[in-house]
Enzyme design. Structure first.
Site, PDB file in Angstrom:
ATOM      1  N   SER A 107     -21.000 -19.518   1.464  1.00  0.00           N
ATOM      2  CA  SER A 107     -21.732 -20.395   2.390  1.00  0.00           C
ATOM      3  C   SER A 107     -20.876 -20.630   3.621  1.00  0.00           C
ATOM      4  O   SER A 107     -19.637 -20.628   3.539  1.00  0.00           O
ATOM      5  CB  SER A 107     -22.014 -21.739   1.716  1.00  0.00           C
ATOM      6  OG  SER A 107     -22.507 -22.661   2.655  1.00  0.00           O
ATOM      7  N   TYR A 109     -18.834 -28.981  -2.952  1.00  0.00           N
ATOM      8  CA  TYR A 109     -19.622 -27.738  -2.980  1.00  0.00           C
ATOM      9  C   TYR A 109     -18.972 -26.719  -2.041  1.00  0.00           C
ATOM     10  O   TYR A 109     -18.759 -25.563  -2.407  1.00  0.00           O
ATOM     11  CB  TYR A 109     -21.058 -28.060  -2.563  1.00  0.00           C
ATOM     12  CG  TYR A 109     -21.883 -26.878  -2.122  1.00  0.00           C
ATOM     13  CD1 TYR A 109     -22.548 -26.080  -3.050  1.00  0.00           C
ATOM     14  CD2 TYR A 109     -22.015 -26.552  -0.762  1.00  0.00           C
ATOM     15  CE1 TYR A 109     -23.316 -24.998  -2.636  1.00  0.00           C
ATOM     16  CE2 TYR A 109     -22.777 -25.475  -0.349  1.00  0.00           C
ATOM     17  CZ  TYR A 109     -23.424 -24.697  -1.279  1.00  0.00           C
ATOM     18  OH  TYR A 109     -24.170 -23.624  -0.875  1.00  0.00           O
TER      19      TYR A 109
HETATM   20  P1  NAP Z   1     -33.146 -21.895  -3.977  1.00  0.00           P
HETATM   21  O1  NAP Z   1     -34.141 -21.404  -2.980  1.00  0.00           O
HETATM   22  O2  NAP Z   1     -33.258 -23.294  -4.426  1.00  0.00           O
HETATM   23  O3  NAP Z   1     -33.200 -20.909  -5.231  1.00  0.00           O
HETATM   24  C1  NAP Z   1     -32.359 -21.113  -6.297  1.00  0.00           C
HETATM   25  C2  NAP Z   1     -32.670 -20.084  -7.374  1.00  0.00           C
HETATM   26  O4  NAP Z   1     -31.663 -20.181  -8.349  1.00  0.00           O
HETATM   27  C3  NAP Z   1     -33.978 -20.286  -8.077  1.00  0.00           C
HETATM   28  O5  NAP Z   1     -34.510 -19.008  -8.387  1.00  0.00           O
HETATM   29  C4  NAP Z   1     -33.572 -21.042  -9.344  1.00  0.00           C
HETATM   30  O6  NAP Z   1     -34.577 -20.809 -10.343  1.00  0.00           O
HETATM   31  C5  NAP Z   1     -32.234 -20.399  -9.639  1.00  0.00           C
HETATM   32  N1  NAP Z   1     -31.223 -21.183 -10.345  1.00  0.00           N
HETATM   33  C6  NAP Z   1     -30.818 -22.433 -10.054  1.00  0.00           C
HETATM   34  N2  NAP Z   1     -29.824 -22.792 -10.893  1.00  0.00           N
HETATM   35  C7  NAP Z   1     -29.595 -21.741 -11.728  1.00  0.00           C
HETATM   36  C8  NAP Z   1     -28.702 -21.509 -12.797  1.00  0.00           C
HETATM   37  N3  NAP Z   1     -27.842 -22.436 -13.209  1.00  0.00           N
HETATM   38  N4  NAP Z   1     -28.743 -20.304 -13.429  1.00  0.00           N
HETATM   39  C9  NAP Z   1     -29.623 -19.371 -13.016  1.00  0.00           C
HETATM   40  N5  NAP Z   1     -30.493 -19.531 -12.019  1.00  0.00           N
HETATM   41  C10 NAP Z   1     -30.480 -20.714 -11.373  1.00  0.00           C
HETATM   42  O7  NAP Z   1     -31.634 -21.729  -3.425  1.00  0.00           O
HETATM   43  P2  NAP Z   1     -31.048 -20.885  -2.205  1.00  0.00           P
HETATM   44  O8  NAP Z   1     -30.992 -21.773  -1.024  1.00  0.00           O
HETATM   45  O9  NAP Z   1     -31.724 -19.584  -2.105  1.00  0.00           O
HETATM   46  O10 NAP Z   1     -29.535 -20.691  -2.683  1.00  0.00           O
HETATM   47  C11 NAP Z   1     -29.065 -19.466  -3.207  1.00  0.00           C
HETATM   48  C12 NAP Z   1     -27.602 -19.316  -2.896  1.00  0.00           C
HETATM   49  O11 NAP Z   1     -27.408 -19.376  -1.485  1.00  0.00           O
HETATM   50  C13 NAP Z   1     -26.672 -20.365  -3.501  1.00  0.00           C
HETATM   51  O12 NAP Z   1     -25.488 -19.748  -3.921  1.00  0.00           O
HETATM   52  C14 NAP Z   1     -26.373 -21.297  -2.327  1.00  0.00           C
HETATM   53  O13 NAP Z   1     -25.155 -21.960  -2.480  1.00  0.00           O
HETATM   54  C15 NAP Z   1     -26.342 -20.267  -1.211  1.00  0.00           C
HETATM   55  N6  NAP Z   1     -26.515 -20.846   0.119  1.00  0.00           N
HETATM   56  C16 NAP Z   1     -27.694 -21.419   0.478  1.00  0.00           C
HETATM   57  C17 NAP Z   1     -27.818 -21.937   1.769  1.00  0.00           C
HETATM   58  C18 NAP Z   1     -29.082 -22.584   2.253  1.00  0.00           C
HETATM   59  O14 NAP Z   1     -29.055 -23.190   3.348  1.00  0.00           O
HETATM   60  N7  NAP Z   1     -30.194 -22.470   1.536  1.00  0.00           N
HETATM   61  C19 NAP Z   1     -26.730 -21.883   2.659  1.00  0.00           C
HETATM   62  C20 NAP Z   1     -25.557 -21.289   2.234  1.00  0.00           C
HETATM   63  C21 NAP Z   1     -25.450 -20.757   0.965  1.00  0.00           C
HETATM   64  P3  NAP Z   1     -34.750 -21.759 -11.660  1.00  0.00           P
HETATM   65  O15 NAP Z   1     -35.034 -23.130 -11.147  1.00  0.00           O
HETATM   66  O16 NAP Z   1     -35.881 -21.132 -12.434  1.00  0.00           O
HETATM   67  O17 NAP Z   1     -33.451 -21.651 -12.373  1.00  0.00           O
END
Ligand code: NAP
Length: 253
Positions: free
Chosen positions: A145, A158
């Site tokens: 991130s 985080y």
């Molecule tokens: P998201 O849209 O909320 O999606 C999260 C996904 O992870 C869902 O498919 C969820 O499905 C699954 N999940 C959650 N906890 C889990 C676990 N313990 N084991 C397996 N699956 C799990 O999140 P996102 O924003 O795409 O984030 C994905 C990655 O990008 C993360 O590493 C986050 O730190 C990183 N990131 C995000 C942002 C941002 O602004 N969005 C910025 C920087 C980095 P279920 O609920 O069915 O488990």
């Protein structure tokens, strides 16, 4: 059937936490480029829905329940992938949690444990399972991130776990060379369920947009394109690197 290119024809890719958001975007992109993709998350219903969406786009895909903290789930993820496809070319470690917004010194031990476990340790444990199956020319991609470079208030601990992934990328790139490359994507802010403050708090959204040079938040497709590049042979001389995909938001340590 739409195909963006053919960089992953004949390849097998696992993407963790991939039933929505950035993980889903990466799985979709790899699949559209020809990979057989193995998607997973904690809830069967989410897995089923995501598998259907990907199949509807003509992608070869299987879906499994895998809570990354569950050792049996991690074992089964690798076992089922090898049973079905016989090999493994790409692993994208995308799962993360952010259970609290407290300052680091106020963060409870149980929360610290959860952050390290989900955001760092489980990726290592999954790769321990995956390593014997990784092909020559294979690739690992971590999802860190922008918060890993300058952990912001409210995302501080985080952010520190995401900083750890930058080091893990370097260390594992050395350990897995020369057969497997290891790289990392550091997304900027992307409106997803995980970052729901971006859709519910207009002021926060605007101030983060203003911190970018491109005057916008990121999309899951922006992140998928970067992850696909790193996982592909286009990046065959790139290992141990982190690609910041944050619209020009300041990032370097
Ligand atoms: P998201 O849209 O909320 O999606 C999260 C996904 O992870 C869902 O498919 C969820 O499905 C699954 N999940 C959650 N906890 C889990 C676990 N313990 N084991 C397996 N699956 C799990 O999140 P996102 O924003 O795409 O984030 C994905 C990655 O990008 C993360 O590493 C986050 O730190 C990183 N990131 C995000 C942002 C941002 O602004 N969005 C910025 C920087 C980095 P279920 O609920 O069915 O488990």
């Amino acid at each position: 059937m739409e195909k963006i290119g053919k960089r992953f024809d004949g390849k097998v890719a696992i993407v963790t936490a991939s039933t929505q958001g950035i993980g889903f975007g990466i799985a979709e992109r790899l699949g559209l480029e020809g990979a057989a993709v193995v998607i997973s998350s904690r809830r069967q219903k989410n897995v089923d829905e995501a598998v259907k969406k990907l199949k509807d786009r003509g992608i070869e895909v299987i879906g499994l329940v895998c809570h990354v903290s569950n050792a049996q789930h991690r074992k089964d993820l690798i076992k089922n992938t090898i049973e079905k496809y016989g090999k493994l070319d790409v692993v994208v470690c995308n799962a993360a949690a952010n259970p609290a917004v407290d300052g680091i010194l106020e963060t409870k031990e149980s929360v610290l444990d959860k952050l390290w476990e989900i955001n760092v340790k489980t990726s290592i444990l999954l790769l321990q399972e995956a390593a014997p199956h990784l092909q020559k020319g294979s690739s690992v991609v971590f999802v860190s991130s922008i918060a890993g470079f300058q952990p912001p208030k409210g995302l501080a601990m985080y952010g520190v776990t995401k900083t750890a992934l930058l080091g893990l990328t370097k260390a594992l790139a050395a350990e897995l060379a020369p057969d497997t490359r290891v790289n990392c994507v550091a997304p900027g802010f992307v409106p997803t369920h995980f970052a729901s403050f971006l859709t519910t708090n207009e002021q926060m959204k605007k101030s983060l947009e203003e911190k970018t040079l491109l005057n916008r938040l990121g999309t899951t497709q922006d992140m998928a394109a970067a992850a696909a590049y790193l996982a592909s042979d286009d990046a065959s001389y790139v290992t141990g690197e982190t690609l910041v995909v944050a619209g020009g938001m300041p990032s370097r340590l």
